[in-house]
Design a protein around this motif. Structure first.
Motif, PDB file in Angstrom:
ATOM      1  N   GLN A 140       0.956  -1.360   0.101  1.00 36.55           N
ATOM      2  CA  GLN A 140       0.020   0.030  -0.100  1.00 36.55           C
ATOM      3  C   GLN A 140       0.953   1.366   0.010  1.00 36.55           C
ATOM      4  O   GLN A 140       1.792   1.288   0.777  1.00 36.55           O
ATOM      5  N   LEU A 141       0.592   2.113  -0.901  1.00 36.77           N
ATOM      6  CA  LEU A 141       1.441   3.288  -1.132  1.00 36.77           C
ATOM      7  C   LEU A 141       0.927   4.286   0.198  1.00 36.77           C
ATOM      8  O   LEU A 141      -0.394   4.669   0.242  1.00 36.77           O
ATOM      9  N   LYS A 142       1.781   4.781   0.919  1.00 37.34           N
ATOM     10  CA  LYS A 142       1.417   5.677   2.007  1.00 37.34           C
ATOM     11  C   LYS A 142       2.142   7.265   1.534  1.00 37.34           C
ATOM     12  O   LYS A 142       3.425   7.181   1.263  1.00 37.34           O
ATOM     13  N   VAL A 143       1.006   7.836   1.064  1.00 36.57           N
ATOM     14  CA  VAL A 143       1.349   9.440   0.588  1.00 36.57           C
ATOM     15  C   VAL A 143       1.681  10.215   1.806  1.00 36.57           C
ATOM     16  O   VAL A 143       0.859  10.342   2.649  1.00 36.57           O
ATOM     17  N   ARG A 144       2.834  10.865   1.911  1.00 35.51           N
ATOM     18  CA  ARG A 144       3.270  11.745   2.756  1.00 35.51           C
ATOM     19  C   ARG A 144       3.620  13.189   2.001  1.00 35.51           C
ATOM     20  O   ARG A 144       3.334  13.504   0.934  1.00 35.51           O
ATOM     21  N   ASP A 145       4.544  13.885   2.661  1.00 33.03           N
ATOM     22  CA  ASP A 145       4.915  15.108   2.217  1.00 33.03           C
ATOM     23  C   ASP A 145       6.000  15.256   1.336  1.00 33.03           C
ATOM     24  O   ASP A 145       6.325  16.351   0.708  1.00 33.03           O
TER      25      ASP A 145
END
Length: 328
Positions: A317-322
């Protein structure tokens, strides 16, 4: 100070009024002793504080009740999940887990297999760096399971792999949604099976989306590999950088900050693994998360099922952050 004397099978036999061989059978193969005698022996053993000698049990049964887990870099937080999951599954099965660090080296990995193999009931190798021939030879001598590696053409070697096809598709879709039309992949060790799978997935997803993709490296998959990798990505005029793993990605972020390159304003950075600390760095790292604890536990479960040759695919799962943003 004098240490207390260890209670032996002979001590239990004398206290219970039976032969030592009867005590041995009651403890190791209880079905061969009648219930009344077995219960009596177990009560006496518990009262005396008898603890079975694992070496003696191994000599009599041919089994050590021990598994070994080999990882490429014991200091990489990514492998903490696999270690934790494997330890949990081994303990639940009444097994002891031994840990080995292969130091990212095929030769060290081979030496550890040769040294530990005869002393354990099975081996799990995570992110194996050895050749297919090395692993096939190990599988011919020992019970073996692999994490993030498969062994095509060799029967009886189960494996647990991350779903990199779906995961790399998520990365490319995310970058395309931000307007990126090209990316560079900063590769890790050329022996890394997972690294090859990551690049193959990125390339396929990029081609289907009309995105230009370029592979650079290999680079050391550590913080120390970051400066050279970041400089190469800047020289390639990349707007999006995808790194072999989170350790390399954090090293890249540090180098970019030192050179005054703003992330994600000037360039976006993506990692793999979602290791502990990936959300602590500045900026917090966008990364593909793998269920490493599940993978470690599953590998031990596969060892506990002799004859299993399954390949278990663990979701990502892609964890989208900054660290990712609109293309400049």
């Amino acid at each position: 100070m004098t240490l207390p004397k260890r209670v032996t099978i002979t001590d239990v036999a004398e206290a219970a009024g039976v032969a030592a061989s009867t005590v041995s059978r009651a403890l190791s193969t209880p079905g061969r002793v009648n219930a009344t005698t077995r219960d009596h022996i177990l009560e006496v053993a518990e009262r005396l504080g008898y603890v079975p000698n694992p070496s003696a049990r191994a000599m009599s049964s041919g089994r050590t009740h021990t598994f070994a887990l080999l990882v490429p870099d014991i200091t990489n937080p990514y492998f903490a999940g696999a270690i934790k999951g494997a330890e949990r599954a081994a303990a639940a099965a009444g097994k002891t887990l031994v840990l080995g660090d292969t130091q990212e080296s095929p030769s060290v990995e081979r030496e550890l297999v040769q040294r530990l193999g005869p002393a354990v009931d099975g081996l799990v190798i995570a992110a194996a760096r050895g050749t297919d021939e090395d692993l096939a030879a190990a599988a011919g001598r020992h019970r073996l399971a692999l994490v993030n590696r498969t062994l095509p053409g060799v029967a009886g070697v189960p494996s647990v792999v991350a779903d990199y096809d779906a995961g790399t598709r998520q990365i490319v879709d995310h970058l395309v949604s931000l307007g990126h039309e090209s990316l560079v992949f900063l590769a890790g060790p050329h022996e890394s099976w997972s690294g090859a799978r990551r690049w193959a997935g990125l390339l396929a997803a990029a081609e289907s989306s009309g995105v230009a993709a370029r592979r650079l490296g290999p680079y050391q998959p550590t913080l120390q590999g970051g400066p050279a990798a970041a400089d190469a990505a800047l020289a390639a005029r990349a707007t999006a950088i995808v790194c072999h793993n989170d350790m390399l990605a954090i090293g890249v972020l540090r180098r970019l900050a030192g050179r005054g390159v703003r992330v994600p304003d000037d360039v976006s950075v993506v990692g793999f693994d979602d290791m502990f600390g990936a959300d602590f760095c500045q900026p917090a790292l966008t990364t593909l998360a793998e269920r490493t604890e599940d993978a470690g536990a599953c590998a031990i479960d596969l060892l506990l099922r002799p004859g299993s040759a399954a390949t278990v695919v663990v979701p990502t799962q892609l964890k989208v952050r900054d660290s990712t943003g609109p293309c400049r």
